[in-house]
Design a protein around this motif. Structure first.
Motif: not given
Length: 293
Positions: A14-17, A205-206, A210-213, A278-285
């Motif tokens: 939960v904290i990580a999310r 899986l949960p 994250g990195p895959v999405l 751009t969105l993918g780069d932000v989420l990946r970071d």
């Protein structure tokens, strides 16, 4: 002991999310592309909100006419409204990207999870299968298959592109699952006698998807470009379908005389792909702890 480990893991998850959300919500480069994509998605779902013109209503006497009242983007070589075609073309282009990525992601999660969690002979067989598909160049493989198809729809083009898109995602799933399967909370769940399906769906899986999405977001952009490229070459969607790739293919022969017929769909295509990247780069970071600040 095992209950405490599982409880601590859930709290940490939960904290990580929350940490991911706190990271992305402070970044303009998250909200800006998200807003652009929201508008484009609305355009694809309800094009009538953006244009009341019929994209197939053409006046050949107005062929290649530049911007004029009622036609802000001008008219194409057949005299059709360019703006209406750009608006209605968003549906096919975005649909191919989303449907292809969804299919590829489902295959990748299935193959990568089995290979990463079971390991052993299953991992070896699935790894070799992935290598076989990776051996085919993405566009070349799609060209060969699409060239043999008679009718090309959004679904058929998406399926063909998905066949050559899933291996890279599957390798990533395998890597993240292998890193997660030996974690304390997974071992605790096994010790408590939880079924494998519950362990995978609730704990493995949960914490590994994250990195895959995040990379899947980048895949959507790549697929949209691939569809446009194939359509430009005459191997993707065909009329009477409406897509940005078809507009580019039609306009390229008269670019010097009527540049507006190519520029406007190209702008929308570039804005879509750039927003997704751009969105993918932000989420990946964000899902990478080192990328949080």
């Amino acid at each position: 002991m095992t209950d405490a480990v599982l409880a601590r893991t859930l709290d940490e998850d939960v904290i990580a999310r929350r940490g991911v959300w706190v990271t992305v919500r402070r970044r303009v480069l998250f909200w800006l592309p998200l807003a652009v994509l929201a508008v484009l998605l609305l355009m694809a779902i309800v094009p009538q909100l953006f244009s009341s013109a019929d994209p197939r209503a053409c006046d050949i006497s107005a062929s290649a006419r530049p911007s004029s009242p009622g036609h802000p983007f001008g008219q194409d070589l057949q005299g059709c409204d360019v703006y209406a075609n750009v608006v209605h073309g968003a549906r096919a282009s975005l649909s191919v990207g989303l449907v292809c990525t969804l299919i590829a992601l489902v295959i990748a999660v299935g193959v990568g999870t089995v290979a990463g969690y079971v390991g052993g002979w299953a991992d070896s067989i699935l790894a070799r299968l992935t290598d076989v598909f990776l051996g085919f160049p993405f566009l070349l493989g799609a060209i060969v298959v699409l060239n043999s198809l008679g009718k090309r729809s959004v679904l058929s083009v998406s399926l063909v592109l998905a066949v050559f898109s899933w291996p890279t995602l599957a390798r990533m799933v395998r890597t993240t699952v292998r890193a997660t399967r030996d974690a304390e909370y997974v071992q605790a769940a096994k010790a408590m006698g939880f079924p494998t399906t519950r362990i995978l769906s609730h704990y493995v899986l949960p914490n590994s998807i994250g990195p895959v999405l995040a990379v899947a977001t980048l895949t959507v952009g790549g697929v949209i470009v691939a569809e446009s490229t194939l359509t430009f070459l005459g191997l993707g969607l065909r009329a009477p379908s409406i897509s940005w790739g078809l507009q580019l293919a039609t306009a390229q022969s008269r670019f010097q005389q009527a540049p507006h017929t190519l520029i406007y769909p190209a702008i929308f295509l570039a804005a879509t792909v750039l927003s997704l990247i751009t969105l993918g780069d932000v989420l990946r970071d964000a899902v990478n702890p080192k990328g949080r600040s």
